[in-house]
Design a protein around this motif. Structure first.
Motif, PDB file in Angstrom:
ATOM      1  N   UNK A   1       4.029 -49.023  59.260  1.00  0.00           N
ATOM      2  CA  UNK A   1       3.111 -49.800  59.828  1.00  0.00           C
ATOM      3  C   UNK A   1       3.295 -51.428  59.274  1.00  0.00           C
ATOM      4  N   UNK A   2       3.028 -52.354  60.260  1.00  0.00           N
ATOM      5  CA  UNK A   2       2.937 -53.854  59.802  1.00  0.00           C
ATOM      6  C   UNK A   2       2.180 -54.073  58.542  1.00  0.00           C
ATOM      7  N   UNK A   3       2.612 -54.976  57.569  1.00  0.00           N
ATOM      8  CA  UNK A   3       1.693 -55.362  56.522  1.00  0.00           C
ATOM      9  C   UNK A   3       0.568 -56.076  56.852  1.00  0.00           C
ATOM     10  N   UNK A   4       0.443 -56.603  58.078  1.00  0.00           N
ATOM     11  CA  UNK A   4      -0.395 -57.468  58.764  1.00  0.00           C
ATOM     12  C   UNK A   4      -1.494 -56.319  59.233  1.00  0.00           C
ATOM     13  N   UNK A   5      -1.286 -55.161  59.626  1.00  0.00           N
ATOM     14  CA  UNK A   5      -2.165 -54.256  60.108  1.00  0.00           C
ATOM     15  C   UNK A   5      -1.869 -52.850  59.377  1.00  0.00           C
ATOM     16  N   UNK A   6      -2.109 -52.734  58.237  1.00  0.00           N
ATOM     17  CA  UNK A   6      -1.390 -51.558  57.559  1.00  0.00           C
ATOM     18  C   UNK A   6      -2.235 -50.027  58.119  1.00  0.00           C
ATOM     19  N   UNK A   7      -3.243 -50.057  58.688  1.00  0.00           N
ATOM     20  CA  UNK A   7      -4.077 -49.188  59.233  1.00  0.00           C
ATOM     21  C   UNK A   7      -3.529 -48.639  60.568  1.00  0.00           C
ATOM     22  N   UNK A   8      -2.688 -49.431  61.244  1.00  0.00           N
ATOM     23  CA  UNK A   8      -2.181 -48.821  62.457  1.00  0.00           C
ATOM     24  C   UNK A   8      -0.620 -48.420  62.317  1.00  0.00           C
ATOM     25  N   UNK A   9      -0.354 -47.170  62.408  1.00  0.00           N
ATOM     26  CA  UNK A   9       0.875 -46.927  62.560  1.00  0.00           C
ATOM     27  C   UNK A   9       1.705 -47.187  63.543  1.00  0.00           C
ATOM     28  N   UNK A  10       2.883 -47.910  63.374  1.00  0.00           N
ATOM     29  CA  UNK A  10       3.720 -48.296  64.626  1.00  0.00           C
ATOM     30  C   UNK A  10       4.698 -47.063  64.818  1.00  0.00           C
ATOM     31  N   UNK A  11       4.745 -46.152  64.081  1.00  0.00           N
ATOM     32  CA  UNK A  11       5.797 -45.081  64.169  1.00  0.00           C
ATOM     33  C   UNK A  11       5.458 -44.060  62.957  1.00  0.00           C
ATOM     34  N   UNK A  12       5.888 -42.700  63.007  1.00  0.00           N
ATOM     35  CA  UNK A  12       6.125 -42.011  62.066  1.00  0.00           C
ATOM     36  C   UNK A  12       7.088 -40.648  62.411  1.00  0.00           C
ATOM     37  N   UNK A  13       7.771 -40.524  61.638  1.00  0.00           N
ATOM     38  CA  UNK A  13       9.175 -39.711  61.715  1.00  0.00           C
ATOM     39  C   UNK A  13       9.165 -38.749  60.629  1.00  0.00           C
ATOM     40  N   UNK A  14      10.363 -38.036  60.728  1.00  0.00           N
ATOM     41  CA  UNK A  14      10.424 -37.212  59.500  1.00  0.00           C
ATOM     42  C   UNK A  14      11.728 -36.275  59.492  1.00  0.00           C
ATOM     43  N   UNK A  15      12.102 -35.662  58.556  1.00  0.00           N
ATOM     44  CA  UNK A  15      13.503 -35.161  58.590  1.00  0.00           C
ATOM     45  C   UNK A  15      13.330 -33.972  57.740  1.00  0.00           C
ATOM     46  N   UNK A  16      14.049 -32.845  58.171  1.00  0.00           N
ATOM     47  CA  UNK A  16      14.107 -31.585  57.230  1.00  0.00           C
ATOM     48  C   UNK A  16      15.348 -31.876  56.284  1.00  0.00           C
ATOM     49  N   UNK A  17      15.156 -31.800  54.830  1.00  0.00           N
ATOM     50  CA  UNK A  17      16.021 -31.980  54.072  1.00  0.00           C
ATOM     51  C   UNK A  17      16.433 -30.681  53.350  1.00  0.00           C
ATOM     52  N   UNK A  18      17.835 -30.278  53.245  1.00  0.00           N
ATOM     53  CA  UNK A  18      18.304 -29.185  52.441  1.00  0.00           C
ATOM     54  C   UNK A  18      19.067 -29.407  51.445  1.00  0.00           C
ATOM     55  N   UNK A  19      18.917 -28.406  50.395  1.00  0.00           N
ATOM     56  CA  UNK A  19      19.742 -28.811  49.044  1.00  0.00           C
ATOM     57  C   UNK A  19      20.991 -27.967  49.401  1.00  0.00           C
ATOM     58  N   UNK A  20      22.094 -28.551  49.196  1.00  0.00           N
ATOM     59  CA  UNK A  20      23.332 -28.153  49.399  1.00  0.00           C
ATOM     60  C   UNK A  20      24.374 -28.124  48.369  1.00  0.00           C
ATOM     61  N   UNK A  21      25.015 -27.075  48.009  1.00  0.00           N
ATOM     62  CA  UNK A  21      26.177 -26.876  47.175  1.00  0.00           C
ATOM     63  C   UNK A  21      27.421 -27.528  47.943  1.00  0.00           C
ATOM     64  N   UNK A  22      27.766 -28.588  47.566  1.00  0.00           N
ATOM     65  CA  UNK A  22      28.735 -29.238  48.306  1.00  0.00           C
ATOM     66  C   UNK A  22      30.044 -28.556  48.103  1.00  0.00           C
ATOM     67  N   UNK A  23      30.403 -27.629  47.031  1.00  0.00           N
ATOM     68  CA  UNK A  23      31.665 -27.163  46.671  1.00  0.00           C
ATOM     69  C   UNK A  23      31.751 -25.906  47.792  1.00  0.00           C
ATOM     70  N   UNK A  24      30.867 -25.372  48.101  1.00  0.00           N
ATOM     71  CA  UNK A  24      30.765 -24.232  49.317  1.00  0.00           C
ATOM     72  C   UNK A  24      30.255 -24.566  50.490  1.00  0.00           C
ATOM     73  N   UNK A  25      29.613 -25.896  50.778  1.00  0.00           N
ATOM     74  CA  UNK A  25      28.901 -26.266  52.004  1.00  0.00           C
ATOM     75  C   UNK A  25      27.970 -25.369  52.490  1.00  0.00           C
ATOM     76  N   UNK A  26      27.121 -24.914  51.502  1.00  0.00           N
ATOM     77  CA  UNK A  26      26.001 -23.853  52.028  1.00  0.00           C
ATOM     78  C   UNK A  26      24.820 -24.332  51.378  1.00  0.00           C
ATOM     79  N   UNK A  27      23.693 -23.981  51.735  1.00  0.00           N
ATOM     80  CA  UNK A  27      22.299 -24.583  51.301  1.00  0.00           C
ATOM     81  C   UNK A  27      22.060 -23.463  50.057  1.00  0.00           C
ATOM     82  N   UNK A  28      21.478 -24.159  48.972  1.00  0.00           N
ATOM     83  CA  UNK A  28      21.077 -23.380  47.950  1.00  0.00           C
ATOM     84  C   UNK A  28      19.765 -23.702  47.470  1.00  0.00           C
ATOM     85  N   UNK A  29      19.095 -22.654  46.403  1.00  0.00           N
ATOM     86  CA  UNK A  29      17.695 -23.007  46.190  1.00  0.00           C
ATOM     87  C   UNK A  29      17.605 -24.315  45.390  1.00  0.00           C
TER      88      UNK A  29
END
Length: 139
Positions: free
Chosen positions: A101-129
């Protein structure tokens, strides 16, 4: 198509970010791709605010998918309030949302987005708890 944003989410970080002249395209508004950069920066600021590094080591939080719902055009000059919140925490994944939102009108969302983030063991390239030390901060 708009992605439904869950009502139940926990605010975890807030920041102000300027809209730069170079964020605009030939149509005189912030290019849609830049909204994803805004969300990326908000996630990076949140992760570092928790005391973690964004640069990966042997394990890391990686983005699995992303989306953005656009509600109004943005243009230079202006400052954005970026609010990062989290949804349900899974065994290896987490939904992260960023509202803009703009600081001049903080109550009005200009956009909202998201992402699914995953914890990954980079030595195996697999998700991990999620490690317990991260779960403690997320909860």
């Amino acid at each position: 198509m708009r992605i439904t944003i869950p009502e139940e989410r926990k605010l975890v970080h807030e920041m102000i970010m300027p809209i730069r002249w170079g964020d605009m395209d030939a149509y005189g508004h912030v290019n849609n791709t830049i909204y994803f950069r805004f969300m990326e920066q908000a996630r990076c600021e949140w992760i570092t605010a928790m005391g973690y590094e964004v640069a990966p080591g042997r394990e890391s939080m990686l983005m699995l998918n992303g989306f953005c719902n656009f509600y109004q055009q943005l243009s230079f000059p202006g400052d954005l309030i970026l609010k990062t919140s989290i949804g349900a925490i899974g065994r290896t994944s987490l939904d992260v949302y960023t509202s803009m939102a703009l600081t001049t009108s903080p109550e009005v969302e200009a956009a909202i987005g998201g992402a699914t983030m995953v914890w990954v063991d980079l030595t195996t390239n697999k998700s991990a708890p999620w490690p317990e030390h991260i779960l403690q901060k997320l909860r």
